[in-house]
Design a protein around this motif. Structure first.
Motif, PDB file in Angstrom:
ATOM      1  N   GLY A 114      19.693  25.193  80.087  1.00  0.00           N
ATOM      2  CA  GLY A 114      19.234  26.517  80.471  1.00  0.00           C
ATOM      3  C   GLY A 114      18.097  26.525  81.459  1.00  0.00           C
ATOM      4  N   GLU A 115      17.302  25.451  81.519  1.00  0.00           N
ATOM      5  CA  GLU A 115      16.176  25.384  82.453  1.00  0.00           C
ATOM      6  C   GLU A 115      16.512  24.482  83.639  1.00  0.00           C
ATOM      7  OE1 GLU A 115      12.321  25.753  84.202  1.00  0.00           O
ATOM      8  OE2 GLU A 115      13.557  27.031  82.947  1.00  0.00           O
ATOM      9  N   HIS A 116      16.779  23.201  83.381  1.00  0.00           N
ATOM     10  CA  HIS A 116      17.174  22.309  84.485  1.00  0.00           C
ATOM     11  C   HIS A 116      18.615  22.565  84.903  1.00  0.00           C
ATOM     12  CE1 HIS A 116      14.019  19.372  82.631  1.00  0.00           C
ATOM     13  NE2 HIS A 116      13.474  20.417  83.189  1.00  0.00           N
ATOM     14  N   GLN A 117      19.473  22.777  83.930  1.00  0.00           N
ATOM     15  CA  GLN A 117      20.854  23.201  84.190  1.00  0.00           C
ATOM     16  C   GLN A 117      20.963  24.654  83.711  1.00  0.00           C
ATOM     17  OE1 GLN A 117      22.794  21.148  85.782  1.00  0.00           O
ATOM     18  NE2 GLN A 117      21.706  19.218  85.493  1.00  0.00           N
ATOM     19  N   TRP A 118      21.008  25.579  84.638  1.00  0.00           N
ATOM     20  CA  TRP A 118      20.992  26.998  84.284  1.00  0.00           C
ATOM     21  C   TRP A 118      22.236  27.378  83.497  1.00  0.00           C
ATOM     22  CZ3 TRP A 118      19.059  29.944  89.273  1.00  0.00           C
ATOM     23  CH2 TRP A 118      17.758  29.520  89.557  1.00  0.00           C
ATOM     24  N   ALA A 119      22.121  28.469  82.765  1.00  0.00           N
ATOM     25  CA  ALA A 119      23.245  28.951  81.962  1.00  0.00           C
ATOM     26  C   ALA A 119      24.495  29.166  82.821  1.00  0.00           C
ATOM     27  CB  ALA A 119      22.857  30.252  81.259  1.00  0.00           C
ATOM     28  N   GLU A 120      24.278  29.581  84.078  1.00  0.00           N
ATOM     29  CA  GLU A 120      25.407  29.850  84.974  1.00  0.00           C
ATOM     30  C   GLU A 120      26.242  28.616  85.273  1.00  0.00           C
ATOM     31  OE1 GLU A 120      22.238  32.923  85.626  1.00  0.00           O
ATOM     32  OE2 GLU A 120      22.325  30.744  85.372  1.00  0.00           O
ATOM     33  N   THR A 121      25.681  27.426  85.046  1.00  0.00           N
ATOM     34  CA  THR A 121      26.437  26.195  85.306  1.00  0.00           C
ATOM     35  C   THR A 121      27.493  25.941  84.244  1.00  0.00           C
ATOM     36  OG1 THR A 121      24.930  24.764  84.037  1.00  0.00           O
ATOM     37  CG2 THR A 121      24.376  25.166  86.360  1.00  0.00           C
ATOM     38  N   GLY A 122      27.389  26.626  83.110  1.00  0.00           N
ATOM     39  CA  GLY A 122      28.323  26.389  82.013  1.00  0.00           C
ATOM     40  C   GLY A 122      27.838  25.368  81.007  1.00  0.00           C
ATOM     41  N   ILE A 123      26.549  24.994  81.074  1.00  0.00           N
ATOM     42  CA  ILE A 123      26.031  23.938  80.208  1.00  0.00           C
ATOM     43  C   ILE A 123      26.095  24.325  78.731  1.00  0.00           C
ATOM     44  CG2 ILE A 123      23.613  24.718  80.372  1.00  0.00           C
ATOM     45  CD1 ILE A 123      24.778  21.032  80.357  1.00  0.00           C
ATOM     46  N   PHE A 124      25.860  25.609  78.420  1.00  0.00           N
ATOM     47  CA  PHE A 124      25.928  26.033  77.016  1.00  0.00           C
ATOM     48  C   PHE A 124      27.366  26.005  76.508  1.00  0.00           C
ATOM     49  CE2 PHE A 124      21.911  28.143  78.321  1.00  0.00           C
ATOM     50  CZ  PHE A 124      21.067  27.579  77.383  1.00  0.00           C
TER      51      PHE A 124
END
Length: 402
Positions: free
Chosen positions: A248-258
């Motif tokens: 969520g910080e280094h890899q934003w939520a928009e990247t699909g990390i969650f």
């Protein structure tokens, strides 16, 4: 069954406010409260709260078969108490499930293990007390040193403090042809188990997940499970160690990390022979295969995996040496503000901001630094340290008069 160990470092430093030469002797408060409060609330909304909720959901969904591990610095926990009690409560709920392990570390996220055994031991004890107070008497059995810094000697000190295992980097120059996917033993005290980060698979999530120039972009759970299935069957442990702020910080939520993390346990359970374990479970179930020799300290930072992110250039070494020259004097002072500032001034981030590396590692340092240049970081820190020296001397003089 083979197993995956998900370990997350959770840390925020107390950042220094702009501190001029003319402030020395006049202003004895060093911390940028506005910046520290703003940053931890921002990261709470982007990372801590949504990711803690997701992990709780996964633990409950899989009835404890999915497990994770945290180490939280004392500076981070202090800021949660001051600025984000809702985040602290969400971590407490996770730990209360019984399927989350907490590790111990140095209270101030410090480099004390490289300089002073006494200060290192004191920092570790203070962190243990903090963890116990906030998490219902929790007593960690496994240790994680600041930035995974480790050597044979550091491991020996950790073993002497009663810990059963330590986490560190699976650095190529240490392992050579060996694999990080085993449990090893400390060279000086084989009773201490050593768990090594699989940096390639860890960094696929932590650093490369959103990199559209990466040959394996996008990273899917199917692709990741295929990679772990390719690990030789005799290799029992896959250690995935990363900053918690990855999510969520280094890899934003928009990247699909969650979404990736939400889907990963199911993919692992259905399509591999891996499960999930905490470090304590691993060392109780998987025997060490032999000693790992680390004569000089390693870390998980930068390409070299050494100490040059924090120490090595003239700025860093000067600041580090001047700071620890005060150790014996500070220990004689019974003043909570002096002791607080002493802990916070040892935080490794202050020295990280002084790094003068170039190329890819340099850009990472710039990303995390609140300063325009490493020289600005050095000047600001040394101005603060100069005032701290004056305060220490004044307190010692007061004590002599009593």
């Amino acid at each position: 069954m083979r197993t995956i160990c998900f370990y997350f470092q959770v840390h925020q430093p107390y950042r220094l406010k702009p501190y001029r030469f003319f402030d020395i002797g006049e202003d004895h408060y060093y911390w940028d409260d506005f910046s520290n409060r703003t940053i931890i609330r921002k990261v709470a909304q982007k990372c801590y709260l949504p990711m803690n909720a997701l992990l709780l959901e996964l633990i409950q969904k899989y009835q404890g078969a999915f497990k994770v591990t945290f180490s939280m610095s004392g500076t981070f926990l202090d800021q949660l108490e001051a600025y984000a009690p809702d985040v602290l409560e969400s971590f407490q709920r996770l730990v209360a499930t019984g399927h989350v392990e907490l590790l111990n570390e140095t209270y101030g996220h410090a480099l004390a293990s490289l300089k002073s055994k006494e200060e290192f031991t004191d920092m570790v004890q203070k962190h243990q007390e903090k963890i116990s107070r906030l998490f219902n008497g929790y007593q960690p059995k496994v240790f994680r040193n600041t930035e995974l810094i480790y050597s044979d000697q550091i491991g020996e000190m950790v073993a002497d403090m009663g810990y059963e295992a330590i986490l560190t980097e699976g650095a190529k120059h240490i392992l050579g042809w060996k694999s990080p996917n085993y449990v090893y033993n400390n060279a000086n005290n084989p009773k201490l188990k050593v768990l090594l980060k699989n940096f390639r698979l860890s960094d696929d999530i932590a650093f490369r997940f959103s990199n559209r120039t990466w040959a394996d972009y996008p990273l899917t759970t199917d692709k990741f499970v295929n990679w772990i299935n390719a690990i030789p069957k005799e290799e029992q442990v896959l250690n995935l160690f990363m900053d918690y702020e990855t999510f969520g910080e280094h890899q934003w939520a928009e990247t699909g990390i969650f979404e990736f993390m939400r889907a990963l346990p199911d993919a692992v359970f259905k399509h591999s022979d891996f499960g999930f374990s905490t470090p304590t479970e691993i060392i109780n179930q998987v025997p060490g295969i032999g000693k790992i020799f680390v004569p000089t300290p390693i870390s998980w930072a930068d390409e070299e995996r050494d100490l040059t992110a924090w120490l090595g250039n003239d700025l860093q070494d000067e600041a580090f040496d001047r700071l620890y020259e005060l150790e014996n004097q500070v220990k004689k002072i019974d003043d909570p503000e002096i002791q607080r500032d002493w802990k916070y001034l040892q935080t490794s981030d202050h020295f990280y901001y002084m790094c003068t590396k170039f190329f890819s590692d340099g850009s990472v340092h710039e990303y995390f630094s609140p300063y325009d240049t490493p020289y600005d970081a050095f000047i600001n820190y040394m101005n603060v340290l100069s005032d701290f020296v004056l305060r220490v001397k004044a307190k010692l003089k007061e004590a002599e008069k009593v």
